[in-house]
Design a protein around this motif. Sequence first.
Motif, PDB file in Angstrom:
ATOM      1  N   SER A  91      35.009  50.523  54.633  1.00 23.90           N
ATOM      2  CA  SER A  91      33.919  49.811  53.971  1.00 23.90           C
ATOM      3  C   SER A  91      32.919  50.755  53.334  1.00 23.90           C
ATOM      4  O   SER A  91      32.117  50.353  52.498  1.00 23.90           O
ATOM      5  N   GLU A 129      35.720  45.725  49.180  1.00 26.21           N
ATOM      6  CA  GLU A 129      34.466  44.972  49.124  1.00 26.21           C
ATOM      7  C   GLU A 129      34.539  43.863  48.080  1.00 26.21           C
ATOM      8  O   GLU A 129      34.151  42.717  48.336  1.00 26.21           O
ATOM      9  N   LEU A 130      35.054  44.191  46.890  1.00 23.84           N
ATOM     10  CA  LEU A 130      35.155  43.184  45.829  1.00 23.84           C
ATOM     11  C   LEU A 130      36.136  42.082  46.215  1.00 23.84           C
ATOM     12  O   LEU A 130      35.874  40.899  46.001  1.00 23.84           O
ATOM     13  N   ASN A 132      37.004  41.130  49.219  1.00 21.53           N
ATOM     14  CA  ASN A 132      36.398  40.305  50.273  1.00 21.53           C
ATOM     15  C   ASN A 132      35.484  39.247  49.664  1.00 21.53           C
ATOM     16  O   ASN A 132      35.500  38.080  50.069  1.00 21.53           O
ATOM     17  N   ASP A 133      34.672  39.662  48.679  1.00 25.49           N
ATOM     18  CA  ASP A 133      33.788  38.705  48.000  1.00 25.49           C
ATOM     19  C   ASP A 133      34.605  37.622  47.301  1.00 25.49           C
ATOM     20  O   ASP A 133      34.269  36.437  47.353  1.00 25.49           O
ATOM     21  N   ALA A 134      35.692  38.039  46.639  1.00 26.64           N
ATOM     22  CA  ALA A 134      36.524  37.090  45.911  1.00 26.64           C
ATOM     23  C   ALA A 134      37.161  36.073  46.859  1.00 26.64           C
ATOM     24  O   ALA A 134      37.238  34.878  46.555  1.00 26.64           O
ATOM     25  N   ARG A 136      36.013  35.145  49.885  1.00 24.76           N
ATOM     26  CA  ARG A 136      34.973  34.267  50.425  1.00 24.76           C
ATOM     27  C   ARG A 136      34.534  33.221  49.403  1.00 24.76           C
ATOM     28  O   ARG A 136      34.256  32.076  49.754  1.00 24.76           O
ATOM     29  N   GLN A 137      34.464  33.621  48.122  1.00 20.89           N
ATOM     30  CA  GLN A 137      33.982  32.729  47.078  1.00 20.89           C
ATOM     31  C   GLN A 137      35.093  31.925  46.415  1.00 20.89           C
ATOM     32  O   GLN A 137      34.829  31.113  45.530  1.00 20.89           O
ATOM     33  N   LEU A 193      36.381  40.798  39.230  1.00 22.65           N
ATOM     34  CA  LEU A 193      36.148  39.479  39.809  1.00 22.65           C
ATOM     35  C   LEU A 193      35.840  38.510  38.669  1.00 22.65           C
ATOM     36  O   LEU A 193      34.905  38.724  37.907  1.00 22.65           O
TER      37      LEU A 193
END
Length: 302
Positions: A91, A129-130, A132-134, A136-137, A193
């Motif tokens: 991370s 990190e990117l 993970n965001d993708a 979750r969203q 993203l």
Amino acid sequence: MKVSRLIGIITILQQKGKVTAPYLAERFEVSCRTIQRDVEEICQAGIPLVTTRGKDGGIRIMEGFQLDTTVFTREELEAVFVGLKSLDSVSGSKKHMRLGEKLGTVPGTEYMTIDLASFYKDSLSRKIELLNDAIRQSRCVRFHYYSKKGEEDKLVEPMRLAFQWSAWYLFGYCPAREDFRLYKLNRLWELQLTEEGFEPREIPTQKLRFGQNMTDDIVITALYEPGEAYRLVEEYGPGSYQVLEDGRLSAEWGFSSYEKAMDWFLGFGSRVQVTAPEEFRELLVAELERAVRQYEGEGKGR
């Protein structure tokens, strides 16, 4: 981040007894409204918090309620810390270990160093990190992908991040292929993203067994030089070969394809001799002859 904040609030209340919402808001750098929502969630999780107004008001754990802080054994806490250190190794931050510190100190774990990243650690951390965001969203990602079939731009619905076979992979659904696929992160570049959302799909259980299609039906027998024992142990473990009278190491292993086998044996150069099957011996000899011709051609051109 939210989970670590909730644990942090509970820890502070245990230590201080009672604190105000503005104090917690400043401590965790969020709004008082966010703290109020956190208090509601903690109550819903079964830990009764009491909020009082006025000069001596604040937030506290209900009197008489005992929170068991010994629900984890030492071995279980060690496992938690190992997992947190593993996450931090890719991370690029210490946020997971800060969460771990709130659980308490586990003797012995301070001597553990874990790095699940790679030579591409910085870019790998950004990708994870990117992605993970993708996930979750529920937003699609685009990237340029390199494989043996060539290069291709991909649009994928990301589902999981997996550490398999000593490498990181993205598991997702490819609309163009109408199927779930694995993508190796070190072959995945120009990651973006997108604004395109998607409805999370139900993933068939067999699709999550990432190694199910990696069979080892192609059995190859070879003789290795004695000095290569460490590599055989690293890959297959001790006892995976027999020591012959002349000191050479005899081993018989399965491979998923001739391509995989070729990569493995070429890495040993002249320190290995394939004995069977004859079909693969011929393929290996042909590859070596092509390499010789290539170098001979370079010499003549000079």
